[in-house]
Design a protein around this motif. Structure first.
Motif, PDB file in Angstrom:
ATOM      1  N   VAL A  66       0.766  -1.143   0.009  1.00  0.00           N
ATOM      2  CA  VAL A  66       0.001   0.037  -0.115  1.00  0.00           C
ATOM      3  C   VAL A  66       0.920   1.309  -0.067  1.00  0.00           C
ATOM      4  O   VAL A  66       1.957   1.276   0.941  1.00  0.00           O
ATOM      5  N   ILE A  67       0.502   1.984  -0.888  1.00  0.00           N
ATOM      6  CA  ILE A  67       1.329   3.371  -1.000  1.00  0.00           C
ATOM      7  C   ILE A  67       0.633   4.480  -0.476  1.00  0.00           C
ATOM      8  O   ILE A  67      -0.706   4.742  -0.805  1.00  0.00           O
ATOM      9  N   VAL A  68       1.013   5.475   0.185  1.00  0.00           N
ATOM     10  CA  VAL A  68       0.337   6.648   1.065  1.00  0.00           C
ATOM     11  C   VAL A  68       0.993   7.872   0.675  1.00  0.00           C
ATOM     12  O   VAL A  68       2.276   8.083   0.871  1.00  0.00           O
TER      13      VAL A  68
ATOM     14  N   ARG B 291      -4.150  12.138  -6.377  1.00  0.00           N
ATOM     15  CA  ARG B 291      -3.915  10.839  -6.799  1.00  0.00           C
ATOM     16  C   ARG B 291      -3.156  10.727  -8.300  1.00  0.00           C
ATOM     17  O   ARG B 291      -2.509   9.930  -8.739  1.00  0.00           O
ATOM     18  N   SER B 292      -3.830  11.578  -9.108  1.00  0.00           N
ATOM     19  CA  SER B 292      -3.572  11.501 -10.727  1.00  0.00           C
ATOM     20  C   SER B 292      -1.911  11.958 -10.923  1.00  0.00           C
ATOM     21  O   SER B 292      -1.541  12.971 -10.560  1.00  0.00           O
ATOM     22  N   CYS B 293      -1.312  10.892 -11.530  1.00  0.00           N
ATOM     23  CA  CYS B 293      -0.108  11.125 -11.834  1.00  0.00           C
ATOM     24  C   CYS B 293       0.862  11.620 -10.879  1.00  0.00           C
ATOM     25  O   CYS B 293       1.908  12.181 -10.979  1.00  0.00           O
TER      26      CYS B 293
ATOM     27  N   VAL C 245      -3.466   5.121  -1.425  1.00  0.00           N
ATOM     28  CA  VAL C 245      -4.095   5.918  -0.509  1.00  0.00           C
ATOM     29  C   VAL C 245      -3.423   7.688  -0.724  1.00  0.00           C
ATOM     30  O   VAL C 245      -2.450   7.822  -0.374  1.00  0.00           O
ATOM     31  N   THR C 246      -4.509   8.293  -1.161  1.00  0.00           N
ATOM     32  CA  THR C 246      -3.903   9.590  -1.320  1.00  0.00           C
ATOM     33  C   THR C 246      -4.979  10.558  -1.274  1.00  0.00           C
ATOM     34  O   THR C 246      -6.145  10.351  -0.850  1.00  0.00           O
ATOM     35  N   ALA C 247      -4.628  12.118  -1.354  1.00  0.00           N
ATOM     36  CA  ALA C 247      -5.736  13.276  -1.274  1.00  0.00           C
ATOM     37  C   ALA C 247      -6.448  13.017  -2.611  1.00  0.00           C
ATOM     38  O   ALA C 247      -5.882  12.465  -3.529  1.00  0.00           O
TER      39      ALA C 247
END
Length: 333
Positions: free
Chosen positions: A265-267, A272-274, A299-301
């Motif tokens: 999992v990457i946070v 998110r995009s690019c 998991v991103t803004a």
């Protein structure tokens, strides 16, 4: 060592940056600091407090409110043998400086066939979490990671801020050094002001684990570690890796961890995009696809500008968001 740490003064990330700047300027008279309010006022967050009193106005330069000029001046100084450390007050103010960063700082070595280099550091606070407007709360590190010739470093603790900033100032090429404002005064830790550098282009494994790999950087490392502790309470062993230098990426460390755990999992706080998370995921699929036991989750803004402070905590990825992504990966069949 524990007894030594008990006697050391604990310093927050902001103080560690200040300590590193003092150390670098003491060691090398070619290091100069410039930016808006960095001298008399000690910077908008006081990261440069005390530098002008100690090193004088010729080495700690207050500039006009002109990011284009600050960047152009730093490039010129670096090309002629100085080591400028410029401060952009907030990452959302950096766009006026992009012309010099993209068209000049990143290309000088190639353009002159190695005759000139550009040993400059651009420091800037980044990220949300301090109840500021959107231009003061952005996480646009992917913009700089896309530019050949730029290094991008984001510390997540006082000790790493100290050691990585010293290495960034030593580097013969331009470094974008982004400091998470949310961490500026959070979690102080003992720091020895011994000038010890930390390696650039290297990930830091903060927690060993065997069931899942959690990858993060900057302020989001804080929520990622919280999620790892929540997983531990459920009997899940999570390995936590702080990327720290997002350009160039230390893919060998990331690959080795994912091959070991089989799940990832990457946070990150950036949209998110690019984002850099997508680059990491793509690289891990290329290197370790057959060792993965579930699709990688990010998991991103959201893809929006940072909202006003009343909605800030909904925008920043939370430990619960990380935990939900981990459950998807762990329960994948």
């Amino acid at each position: 060592m524990s007894n030594l740490n008990d006697t050391l003064e604990k310093r927050a990330l902001l103080e560690a940056v200040n300590l590193a700047l003092h150390r670098a300027m003491q060691e090398d008279e070619n290091v100069v600091v410039l930016g808006e309010d960095v001298g008399v006022n000690g910077g908008v967050f006081r990261a440069t407090l005390g530098l002008r009193d100690r090193f004088g106005f010729k080495r700690v330069i207050d500039t006009p409110l002109a990011e284009t000029m600050i960047a152009g001046l730093a490039v010129g100084m670096a090309a002629q043998g100085l080591k400028p450390v410029m401060e952009i007050q907030f990452l959302g103010f950096i766009y006026a400086a992009m012309e010099h960063l993209v068209s000049h700082a990143s290309r000088i070595r190639c353009r002159t066939r190695g005759r000139l280099s550009c040993p400059m550091v651009l420091r800037s606070p980044m990220g949300a979490g301090i109840r500021a407007p959107e231009h003061h709360s952005e996480s646009t590190e992917a913009l700089f990671a896309h530019i050949p010739g730029l290094r991008v470093v984001i510390p997540s603790s006082p000790a790493r801020a100290y050691g990585l900033l010293l290495s960034a100032i030593d580097d013969p090429d331009p470094v974008i050094f982004l400091e998470p404002t949310r961490l500026y005064r959070m979690n102080p830790q003992p720091i020895i002001d011994d000038g010890r550098r930390l390696p650039l282009d290297t990930c830091f494994t903060l927690r060993e684990g065997s069931d899942i790999t959690l990858i993060s950087w900057g302020a989001s490392v804080h929520e990622t570690l919280q999620a790892a502790r929540m997983l531990e309470e459920r009997g899940v062993s999570a390995e936590v890796i702080d990327v720290a230098s997002i350009k160039p990426l230390d893919l060998d460390t990331l690959e080795a961890s994912v091959r070991k755990t089989g799940r990832c999992v990457i946070v990150h706080e950036a949209p998110r995009s690019c984002g850099v998370g997508a680059e990491i995921a793509a690289s891990l699929y290329e290197r370790a696809l057959l060792d993965l036991q579930a699709p990688i989750q990010r998991v991103t803004a959201p893809d929006i500008p940072p909202p006003l402070y009343r909605l800030e905590q909904l925008y920043i990825p939370s430990p619960e968001d990380v935990l939900a992504a981990c459950e998807l990966v762990l329960n994948y069949a």
